[in-house]
Scaffold this active site. Sequence first.
Site, PDB file in Angstrom:
ATOM      1  N   ASP A   1     -10.488  10.993 -23.355  1.00 54.73           N
ATOM      2  CA  ASP A   1     -11.094  12.036 -22.504  1.00 54.73           C
ATOM      3  C   ASP A   1     -11.755  11.469 -21.251  1.00 54.73           C
ATOM      4  O   ASP A   1     -11.698  12.088 -20.187  1.00 54.73           O
ATOM      5  CB  ASP A   1     -12.172  12.797 -23.294  1.00 54.73           C
TER       6      ASP A   1
HETATM    7  P1  NAP Z   1     -11.736  10.082 -27.231  1.00 56.32           P
HETATM    8  O1  NAP Z   1     -11.443  10.982 -26.094  1.00 56.32           O
HETATM    9  O2  NAP Z   1     -12.324  10.679 -28.462  1.00 56.32           O
HETATM   10  O3  NAP Z   1     -10.364   9.317 -27.593  1.00 56.32           O
HETATM   11  C1  NAP Z   1     -10.327   8.301 -28.519  1.00 56.32           C
HETATM   12  C2  NAP Z   1      -8.888   7.802 -28.599  1.00 56.32           C
HETATM   13  O4  NAP Z   1      -8.916   6.644 -29.413  1.00 56.32           O
HETATM   14  C3  NAP Z   1      -7.930   8.791 -29.268  1.00 56.32           C
HETATM   15  O5  NAP Z   1      -7.055   9.340 -28.338  1.00 56.32           O
HETATM   16  C4  NAP Z   1      -7.223   7.968 -30.354  1.00 56.32           C
HETATM   17  O6  NAP Z   1      -5.801   8.065 -30.165  1.00 56.32           O
HETATM   18  C5  NAP Z   1      -7.687   6.535 -30.089  1.00 56.32           C
HETATM   19  N1  NAP Z   1      -7.975   5.807 -31.345  1.00 56.32           N
HETATM   20  C6  NAP Z   1      -8.543   6.249 -32.479  1.00 56.32           C
HETATM   21  N2  NAP Z   1      -8.591   5.283 -33.393  1.00 56.32           N
HETATM   22  C7  NAP Z   1      -8.038   4.182 -32.813  1.00 56.32           C
HETATM   23  C8  NAP Z   1      -7.803   2.857 -33.266  1.00 56.32           C
HETATM   24  N3  NAP Z   1      -8.130   2.451 -34.511  1.00 56.32           N
HETATM   25  N4  NAP Z   1      -7.209   1.993 -32.411  1.00 56.32           N
HETATM   26  C9  NAP Z   1      -6.848   2.371 -31.155  1.00 56.32           C
HETATM   27  N5  NAP Z   1      -7.047   3.616 -30.686  1.00 56.32           N
HETATM   28  C10 NAP Z   1      -7.641   4.513 -31.511  1.00 56.32           C
HETATM   29  O7  NAP Z   1     -12.712   8.900 -26.799  1.00 56.32           O
HETATM   30  P2  NAP Z   1     -13.502   8.647 -25.438  1.00 56.32           P
HETATM   31  O8  NAP Z   1     -12.557   8.516 -24.291  1.00 56.32           O
HETATM   32  O9  NAP Z   1     -14.449   7.546 -25.748  1.00 56.32           O
HETATM   33  O10 NAP Z   1     -14.288   9.992 -25.165  1.00 56.32           O
HETATM   34  C11 NAP Z   1     -15.405  10.388 -25.927  1.00 56.32           C
HETATM   35  C12 NAP Z   1     -15.323  11.864 -26.236  1.00 56.32           C
HETATM   36  O11 NAP Z   1     -16.263  12.146 -27.287  1.00 56.32           O
HETATM   37  C13 NAP Z   1     -15.681  12.762 -25.066  1.00 56.32           C
HETATM   38  O12 NAP Z   1     -14.938  13.949 -25.114  1.00 56.32           O
HETATM   39  C14 NAP Z   1     -17.158  13.069 -25.329  1.00 56.32           C
HETATM   40  O13 NAP Z   1     -17.594  14.271 -24.741  1.00 56.32           O
HETATM   41  C15 NAP Z   1     -17.180  13.168 -26.834  1.00 56.32           C
HETATM   42  N6  NAP Z   1     -18.472  12.885 -27.464  1.00 56.32           N
HETATM   43  C16 NAP Z   1     -19.270  11.924 -26.946  1.00 56.32           C
HETATM   44  C17 NAP Z   1     -20.489  11.663 -27.536  1.00 56.32           C
HETATM   45  C18 NAP Z   1     -21.400  10.633 -26.915  1.00 56.32           C
HETATM   46  O14 NAP Z   1     -22.603  10.799 -26.948  1.00 56.32           O
HETATM   47  N7  NAP Z   1     -20.851   9.555 -26.366  1.00 56.32           N
HETATM   48  C19 NAP Z   1     -20.862  12.349 -28.716  1.00 56.32           C
HETATM   49  C20 NAP Z   1     -19.978  13.313 -29.271  1.00 56.32           C
HETATM   50  C21 NAP Z   1     -18.788  13.574 -28.599  1.00 56.32           C
HETATM   51  P3  NAP Z   1      -4.817   7.746 -31.385  1.00 56.32           P
HETATM   52  O15 NAP Z   1      -5.199   8.673 -32.480  1.00 56.32           O
HETATM   53  O16 NAP Z   1      -3.445   7.992 -30.837  1.00 56.32           O
HETATM   54  O17 NAP Z   1      -5.024   6.305 -31.755  1.00 56.32           O
END
Ligand code: NAP
Length: 458
Positions: free
Chosen positions: A384
């Site tokens: 994201d």
């Molecule tokens: P993300 O959008 O959640 O994407 C994580 C990606 O990691 C997934 O597409 C997944 O694809 C891949 N993944 C999962 N396990 C993996 C592994 N073992 N090895 C390699 N890849 C792996 O992560 P982000 O870009 O860090 O974004 C964070 C999101 O979480 C935002 O939408 C944010 O709003 C939300 N959020 C943030 C917080 C905060 O405080 N930081 C709290 C709650 C929510 P695959 O399944 O294809 O591997």
Amino acid sequence: MELVIQTVYFIAALLFILGLKQMSSPVTARRGIIWAGVGMLMAVLITYFHHELIHNVGWMTVAIAIGGLIAYVSGKKVAMTDMPQMIALYNGMGGGAAAAIAAVELVKQEPMSLTIQSLAVIGALIGTVAFSGSLIAFAKLQGLMRGVVRFSMQQWLNALVFVLALTYGLAIILSGAQYEMSTLTIFFILALVFGVMVTVPIGGADMPVVISLFNALTGLAVGFEGYVLSNPAMMIAGIVVGSAGTLLTQLMAKAMNRPISNVLFSNFGEGGGGEAAAVSGSMKEIDANDVAVMMAFADKVIIVPGYGMAVAQAQHKVWEMTKLLQERGVTVKFAIHPVAGRMPGHMNVLLAEAGVPYDIIYDLDEINDEFPTTDVVLVIGANDVVNPAARTDPNSPIYGMPILNADYAKNVVVVKRGKGTGFSGIENHLFFADNTRMLYGDGQAVASELVSSLKELG
Ligand code: NAP
């Protein structure tokens, strides 16, 4: 004895403030937690000598022992990726404890000054809302409750419940100590219901902001109840948590590019209201050897870690890979999005644990202009936070959120296991771009392969 008690409370309060100050840098954060913990222990122990306040010492000790044991065991066991739920739960407990203190004081129906009675009631309202709201946030993050609950006139109904709770609260304040017990009960029920109702329509992507807001409210409630009990340690701890939580809420809302009112009263995080733009192009695969060569002969590489790096626990291998690149004269920088991972500072904590020096870790604002001059961006487990739809697609649920401009780099390599979406559940156009290559696999396994390939290059 009173002087000793007040002095210990004062020292405890000082430790809270100094501890919080140290938590502002990853270098000193661990020490800060310990200082604040020692402060809390001192405050709890000295309260045993506060004979006017303390009754039922046996019950109290048993409750502290049970609570302490549960917290110790669960704190040891919790996975880093489950930390937000844990925080939501603890936060809820804090709000609930403040509300319980208010309830005990109000149930006594002893005459209080208007100010103290008002603070008790306002603290009770805020603490109860934070308690039930945090429990809903916990259920959502733990996956016990899926989706959002929305219906027409919802905001009006929420407003009605809130106004009713305020009215009952006002009735309690104005009646001195003469209110009916049923008034008090209805007041608490309305506050509990409001906490639930205000949280159920909020989408998952906004949960971090909401938890942070409840955290601020809990602090405020504890501070108010500290006044009611004339306990300076509680007042200061509450005020410190309240103000730190408010600042964090503002920072998180800014990171999502949305005012807090928009988080609470809109439908963000569950679809932008229209059809998301169709994706064109195809995903092009690459293998680890080719990526190692690309990075080894680059001038500058930026690594963008995300939630997947945390799941894979790949940070140590990523740092090993970074050192190999640095030895070859490649400039390597880490770009951290404020909401990468699942809690504020998630990536910073992981990188610090692996030993990555802070001077090569950059925030979004500091590094975003550097992407166009970067040879290779390695996106590892992030999705994201590098999705250009946030910039270009008004129908996307993440539209308006600032992102890391990875797509502006000369080459982008994305490490992930397959076609899984990120937290917001949407497709990422970056993966289909001409300058992007997909390196499929578990984050740690891929990072190990990259390390081996770089070593073979010599
Ligand atoms: P993300 O959008 O959640 O994407 C994580 C990606 O990691 C997934 O597409 C997944 O694809 C891949 N993944 C999962 N396990 C993996 C592994 N073992 N090895 C390699 N890849 C792996 O992560 P982000 O870009 O860090 O974004 C964070 C999101 O979480 C935002 O939408 C944010 O709003 C939300 N959020 C943030 C917080 C905060 O405080 N930081 C709290 C709650 C929510 P695959 O399944 O294809 O591997």
